[in-house]
Design a protein around this motif. Structure first.
Motif, PDB file in Angstrom:
ATOM      1  N   SER A 158      15.142   8.341   2.230  1.00  0.00           N
ATOM      2  CA  SER A 158      13.947   7.831   1.560  1.00  0.00           C
ATOM      3  C   SER A 158      14.222   6.516   0.818  1.00  0.00           C
ATOM      4  CB  SER A 158      13.342   8.842   0.584  1.00  0.00           C
ATOM      5  OG  SER A 158      13.953   8.754  -0.684  1.00  0.00           O
ATOM      6  N   CYS A 159      13.147   5.905   0.351  1.00  0.00           N
ATOM      7  CA  CYS A 159      13.284   4.649  -0.384  1.00  0.00           C
ATOM      8  C   CYS A 159      13.902   4.874  -1.756  1.00  0.00           C
ATOM      9  CB  CYS A 159      11.927   3.959  -0.514  1.00  0.00           C
ATOM     10  SG  CYS A 159      10.696   4.948  -1.359  1.00  0.00           S
ATOM     11  N   THR A 160      14.046   6.151  -2.145  1.00  0.00           N
ATOM     12  CA  THR A 160      14.680   6.457  -3.429  1.00  0.00           C
ATOM     13  C   THR A 160      16.208   6.462  -3.290  1.00  0.00           C
ATOM     14  OG1 THR A 160      12.803   7.898  -3.894  1.00  0.00           O
ATOM     15  CG2 THR A 160      14.712   8.115  -5.331  1.00  0.00           C
ATOM     16  N   SER A 215      14.670  12.626  -2.044  1.00  0.00           N
ATOM     17  CA  SER A 215      13.438  11.833  -2.066  1.00  0.00           C
ATOM     18  C   SER A 215      12.795  11.876  -3.445  1.00  0.00           C
ATOM     19  CB  SER A 215      12.513  12.311  -0.954  1.00  0.00           C
ATOM     20  OG  SER A 215      12.243  13.686  -1.110  1.00  0.00           O
ATOM     21  N   ASN A 216      11.513  11.672  -3.505  1.00  0.00           N
ATOM     22  CA  ASN A 216      10.874  11.432  -4.796  1.00  0.00           C
ATOM     23  C   ASN A 216       9.752  12.379  -5.178  1.00  0.00           C
ATOM     24  OD1 ASN A 216       8.797  10.334  -3.006  1.00  0.00           O
ATOM     25  ND2 ASN A 216      10.269   8.665  -2.764  1.00  0.00           N
ATOM     26  N   ARG A 217       9.300  13.207  -4.241  1.00  0.00           N
ATOM     27  CA  ARG A 217       8.163  14.081  -4.576  1.00  0.00           C
ATOM     28  C   ARG A 217       8.401  15.503  -4.097  1.00  0.00           C
ATOM     29  NH1 ARG A 217       3.816   9.358  -3.628  1.00  0.00           N
ATOM     30  NH2 ARG A 217       3.882   8.666  -5.785  1.00  0.00           N
ATOM     31  N   GLY A 267       0.830  -1.204   0.000  1.00  0.00           N
ATOM     32  CA  GLY A 267       0.000   0.000   0.000  1.00  0.00           C
ATOM     33  C   GLY A 267       0.855   1.241   0.000  1.00  0.00           C
ATOM     34  N   ASP A 268       1.648   1.366  -1.032  1.00  0.00           N
ATOM     35  CA  ASP A 268       2.572   2.489  -1.152  1.00  0.00           C
ATOM     36  C   ASP A 268       3.025   2.549  -2.599  1.00  0.00           C
ATOM     37  OD1 ASP A 268       4.627   4.275   0.673  1.00  0.00           O
ATOM     38  OD2 ASP A 268       5.463   3.616  -1.227  1.00  0.00           O
ATOM     39  N   SER A 269       2.934   3.712  -3.200  1.00  0.00           N
ATOM     40  CA  SER A 269       3.153   3.777  -4.646  1.00  0.00           C
ATOM     41  C   SER A 269       4.588   3.444  -5.066  1.00  0.00           C
ATOM     42  CB  SER A 269       2.752   5.150  -5.177  1.00  0.00           C
ATOM     43  OG  SER A 269       3.419   6.156  -4.462  1.00  0.00           O
ATOM     44  N   HIS A 270       5.545   3.623  -4.148  1.00  0.00           N
ATOM     45  CA  HIS A 270       6.935   3.350  -4.550  1.00  0.00           C
ATOM     46  C   HIS A 270       7.338   1.880  -4.478  1.00  0.00           C
ATOM     47  CE1 HIS A 270       6.906   7.696  -4.068  1.00  0.00           C
ATOM     48  NE2 HIS A 270       7.673   7.627  -5.127  1.00  0.00           N
ATOM     49  N   THR A 271       6.329   1.032  -4.389  1.00  0.00           N
ATOM     50  CA  THR A 271       6.555  -0.410  -4.473  1.00  0.00           C
ATOM     51  C   THR A 271       7.247  -0.760  -5.790  1.00  0.00           C
ATOM     52  OG1 THR A 271       4.526  -0.628  -3.215  1.00  0.00           O
ATOM     53  CG2 THR A 271       5.350  -2.631  -4.226  1.00  0.00           C
ATOM     54  N   GLY A 298      13.888   5.640   8.731  1.00  0.00           N
ATOM     55  CA  GLY A 298      12.461   5.911   8.575  1.00  0.00           C
ATOM     56  C   GLY A 298      12.238   6.745   7.328  1.00  0.00           C
ATOM     57  N   CYS A 299      10.980   7.019   7.018  1.00  0.00           N
ATOM     58  CA  CYS A 299      10.663   7.802   5.814  1.00  0.00           C
ATOM     59  C   CYS A 299      11.007   9.272   5.997  1.00  0.00           C
ATOM     60  CB  CYS A 299       9.184   7.667   5.471  1.00  0.00           C
ATOM     61  SG  CYS A 299       8.736   6.008   4.970  1.00  0.00           S
ATOM     62  N   SER A 300      10.899   9.730   7.241  1.00  0.00           N
ATOM     63  CA  SER A 300      11.381  11.061   7.594  1.00  0.00           C
ATOM     64  C   SER A 300      10.788  12.166   6.728  1.00  0.00           C
ATOM     65  CB  SER A 300      12.913  11.043   7.531  1.00  0.00           C
ATOM     66  OG  SER A 300      13.469  12.283   7.898  1.00  0.00           O
ATOM     67  N   ALA A 301      11.631  13.073   6.288  1.00  0.00           N
ATOM     68  CA  ALA A 301      11.163  14.253   5.564  1.00  0.00           C
ATOM     69  C   ALA A 301      10.661  13.942   4.160  1.00  0.00           C
ATOM     70  CB  ALA A 301      12.276  15.288   5.493  1.00  0.00           C
ATOM     71  N   CYS A 302      10.668  12.676   3.762  1.00  0.00           N
ATOM     72  CA  CYS A 302      10.111  12.357   2.446  1.00  0.00           C
ATOM     73  C   CYS A 302       8.652  12.764   2.390  1.00  0.00           C
ATOM     74  CB  CYS A 302      10.260  10.878   2.119  1.00  0.00           C
ATOM     75  SG  CYS A 302       9.478  10.436   0.573  1.00  0.00           S
ATOM     76  N   LEU A 303       7.906  12.499   3.455  1.00  0.00           N
ATOM     77  CA  LEU A 303       6.505  12.932   3.459  1.00  0.00           C
ATOM     78  C   LEU A 303       6.094  13.618   4.742  1.00  0.00           C
ATOM     79  CD1 LEU A 303       3.828  10.083   3.653  1.00  0.00           C
ATOM     80  CD2 LEU A 303       5.995  10.082   4.851  1.00  0.00           C
ATOM     81  N   ALA A 304       7.066  13.863   5.610  1.00  0.00           N
ATOM     82  CA  ALA A 304       6.804  14.732   6.757  1.00  0.00           C
ATOM     83  C   ALA A 304       5.625  14.288   7.620  1.00  0.00           C
ATOM     84  CB  ALA A 304       6.602  16.174   6.277  1.00  0.00           C
TER      85      ALA A 304
HETATM   86  S1  SF4 Z   1      10.429   6.985   1.860  1.00  0.00           S
HETATM   87 FE1  SF4 Z   1       8.809   8.272   1.068  1.00  0.00          FE
HETATM   88  S2  SF4 Z   1       8.149   7.376  -0.828  1.00  0.00           S
HETATM   89 FE2  SF4 Z   1       9.364   5.866   0.272  1.00  0.00          FE
HETATM   90  S3  SF4 Z   1       7.889   4.615   1.363  1.00  0.00           S
HETATM   91 FE3  SF4 Z   1       8.538   6.248   2.732  1.00  0.00          FE
HETATM   92  S4  SF4 Z   1       7.068   7.906   2.397  1.00  0.00           S
HETATM   93 FE4  SF4 Z   1       6.833   6.484   0.708  1.00  0.00          FE
END
Ligand code: SF4
Lengths: 468, 197
Positions: A345-347, A427-429, A127-131, A405-411
């Motif tokens: 981030s996952c990127t 990050s990616n966005r 349930g995450d678009s960056h799958t 953690g995802c951290s500042a990727c989506l705050a």
């Molecule tokens: S790092 Fe960012 S894009 Fe990746 S899973 Fe976490 S919130 Fe989603």
């Protein structure tokens, strides 16, 4: 007619094709996290159902978690509650969970590959678009919504229309200072944030083959930013070498058997794609975004487009976006002041990203006006960074390594960029408010982030690279 | 998740001309901390709708008294970005039943269909006409006829067909969801697993 890699994997996972409708697709691996799963579990329980295949599910809390003081209870109540719900749901349903402080904890898309859970030929959803990240291994991996999370929990299947196929071929050799992130930002700037919609992308060509697994993950991760359902790369020796010996990788006979199958996973010579693009690696330079979607990318040494360079229909959005970012049409981005730098981030939160960052800042010091957050993608990345001496080296240069953690990727946690501040982010966005209300995000590679962290202004990393 | 059955809807439309509206705008990440599906409509388009003090921004379309209705008319590439289903929930919870655009992001489109929110794709030119009609008269009615797959500007009678797959159409019309369907084929799924081993 031959089949594409995507077709081979997808077709072999179709349990049934619904007439006039979607396919019932069997899912090999389901990854879950704290944000998009609670409602799915709640509905499952309302229906009185059990998780059908808990052993094919893996959970980790990543979106909400703090990146400091992880040994303490999470301060923010709502976040703590979501993380606790995930633990409770996993316990109740027998789902393996790698929670905070577990040596395998991390961002869901970082730990899957790292633990060898992600393998070629699999179908993987989350349930995450960056799958789409997992496509780097030659898997069909894509993001889903919460209703679909519920479907997979209930039946290990999902109803899904089959996407079309796209191939993006990049031949040639990347120049120094040019990374997988730059390839991705380059592609999206060319095909736009909707160019891949309805498609699954296969990346091919000599420049792609030459990428490390981590580079491939960065590239596939960003497939969704072109609108594509996912992106994938045919597995090869680089892939097999990466997987071998990892925690959940097949072993002994099972390895030999898996390997024989994985070697068949490639598009046939005569396979036909619904659309094709070709780019040259030599044309790609370090990239950065100037606007509020990932398609608004330019070279770091370039300038914001002039109004005349933007299609008439796009001009309103272009100007609105520049207003948010505080930029003028036609101005160069290099030399602009930077307030924050986010590496993670996952990127771009894997060990190679930290190595690249560290290599560039080595022997230099952090610019005084910049706040820098370096957030490893997982516990294992954090550990490696310490063991390799990267953490020490970063500290000497004035940086601190945080916790994963995802951290500042989506705050969603405390790591938010304040209103109006400029953040160079790996990050990616770069959407409005993505990194905090009013935050201004410039997406770039770890090298470009490092150059900004040292100079305090947007800088082409090649200027700081020795011998280039 | 149970939602209202959908057959034909006649309503005015709310025009949101921006393009590439991503799900971070539809519902910002900080509102995703709930563990239940409740009250997301209050935070729909939160940062476009309210200022930092929580006061409505007059210029945003949802705060414009002229516009109301169950149809959101949006610029192209609506729903890009994050897979958060909360975006579809927020739109539905606010009261929208249809989103019309010339282009939708894939995941958003699936999420909408799974929650009784009908995404209607119309050609760019027709989208322009819809915006023009609302601009001319905010009381313009539109008819969304799911059985006939037809979108009509009621006043002028101009209409355009839209696509939806038969399966999803039936689900929406009957208010059914995919889980029931999948549960009914557990046996087949087990067979499939056996063959794969
Ligand atoms: S790092 Fe960012 S894009 Fe990746 S899973 Fe976490 S919130 Fe989603």
């Amino acid at each position: 007619m031959g089949k594409t890699l995507f077709d081979k994997i997808w077709d072999s996972h179709v349990v049934r094709s619904v007439e006039g409708g979607p396919d019932v697709l069997y899912i090999d691996r389901h990854l879950i996290h704290e944000v998009t799963s609670p409602v799915a579990f709640l509905n499952l329980e309302r229906r009185g159902l059990q998780v059908f295949r808990p052993g094919q599910t893996v959970a980790t809390p990543d979106h909400n978690v703090p990146t400091e003081g992880q040994d303490l209870p999470i301060g923010e109540e709502l976040s703590r509650h979501q993380v606790e719900m995930l633990s409770r749901n996993c316990e109740k349903h027998g789902i393996p969970l790698y929670g905070l402080n577990h040596p395998w904890h991390g961002i869901v898309h970082v730990i899957g590959p790292e633990l060898g859970i992600t393998q070629p030929g699999m179908t993987i959803v989350c349930g995450d678009s960056h799958t789409s990240t997992h496509g780097a291994f030659g898997a069909v991996a894509f993001g889903i919504g919460t209703s679909e999370v519920e479907m997979v929990l209930a039946s290990q299947c999902i109803l899904q229309p089959k996407p079309r196929r796209m191939r993006i071929t990049i031949d040639g050799r990347l120049g120094p200072g040019v990374t997988a992130k730059d390839i991705a930002l380059y592609i999206i700037s060319k095909i736009s944030t909707s160019g891949g919609t309805g498609h699954f992308i296969e990346y091919a060509g000599s420049a792609i083959r030459a990428l490390t697994m981590e580079g491939r993950m960065t590239l596939c991760n960003l497939s969704i930013e072109s609108g594509a359902r996912g992106g994938m790369i045919a597995p090869d020796e680089t892939t097999f070498a990466y997987i071998r010996g990892r925690e959940f990788a097949p072993q002994g006979d099972a390895w030999e058997k898996a390997l024989a199958y994985w070697k068949t996973l490639k598009s046939d010579e005569d396979a036909v794609f619904d659309s094709e693009y070709r780019f040259r690696a030599e044309d790609i330079e370090p990239m950065i975004t100037y606007g509020t979607n990932p398609g608004m990318g330019i070279t770091v040494s370039g300038h914001v487009p002039l109004l005349e360079e933007v299609a008439v229909a796009e001009r309103d959005n272009f100007l609105k976006s520049l207003e948010y970012m505080g930029f003028r049409p036609g101005e160069p981005v290099a030399g602009k002041k930077v307030d924050y730098v986010f590496v993670g981030s996952c990127t771009n939160g894997r060990i190679e990203d930290l190595r690249a960052f560290a290599a560039l800042v080595k022997g230099k010091v952090k610019a005084s006006g910049v706040t820098v957050w370096i957030v490893p993608g997982s516990k294992q990345v954090e550990k490696a960074a310490r063991e390799e001496g990267l953490a020490q080296m970063l500290e000497t240069a004035g940086f601190v390594l945080r916790q994963p953690g995802c951290s500042a990727c989506l705050a969603m946690n405390d790591d938010k960029i304040p209103e109006g501040k400029y953040a160079v982010s790996t990050s990616n966005r770069n959407f409005e408010g993505r990194q905090g209300p009013g935050a201004r995000t410039l997406l770039a590679s770890p090298l470009t982030a490092a150059a900004a962290a040292i100079m305090g202004v947007i800088t082409d990393p090649r200027i700081l690279m020795e011998g280039s | 998740m149970a939602y209202e059955k959908f057959t034909t809807l006649i309503s005015t439309g709310v025009p949101l001309k921006s393009e590439n509206v991503d799900t971070d705008q539809i519902i910002p990440a900080r509102f995703l901390k709930a563990v239940e599906r409740k009250g997301f409509g209050d935070n729909l388009f939160r940062d476009w709708r309210y200022d930092r003090e929580g006061l409505p921004k007059a210029e945003f379309v949802l705060n414009d008294a002229r516009y109301s209705g169950k149809i959101l008319v949006a610029g192209k590439n609506f729903g890009s970005g994050s897979s958060r289903e909360h975006a579809a929930w927020a739109l539905y919870d606010y009261g929208f039943r249809v989103v019309v655009s010339s282009f939708f992001a894939d995941i958003f489109r699936n999420n909408a269909l799974n929650n009784g929110l009908l995404p209607v794709v119309v050609p760019p030119l027709f989208l322009g006409k819809i915006f023009a009609a609302i601009g001319h008269d905010a009381a313009t009615l539109f008819r969304v006829d799911l059985p006939q797959q037809l979108f009509t500007i009621v006043g002028s009678g101009e209409s355009v067909p839209f696509e939806i797959n038969m399966y999803k159409k039936e689900c929406l019309m009957k208010g059914l969801d995919d889980i029931d369907y999948l549960l009914s084929m557990k046996g087949e799924i087990r067979e499939f697993e056996k063959r794969g081993q």
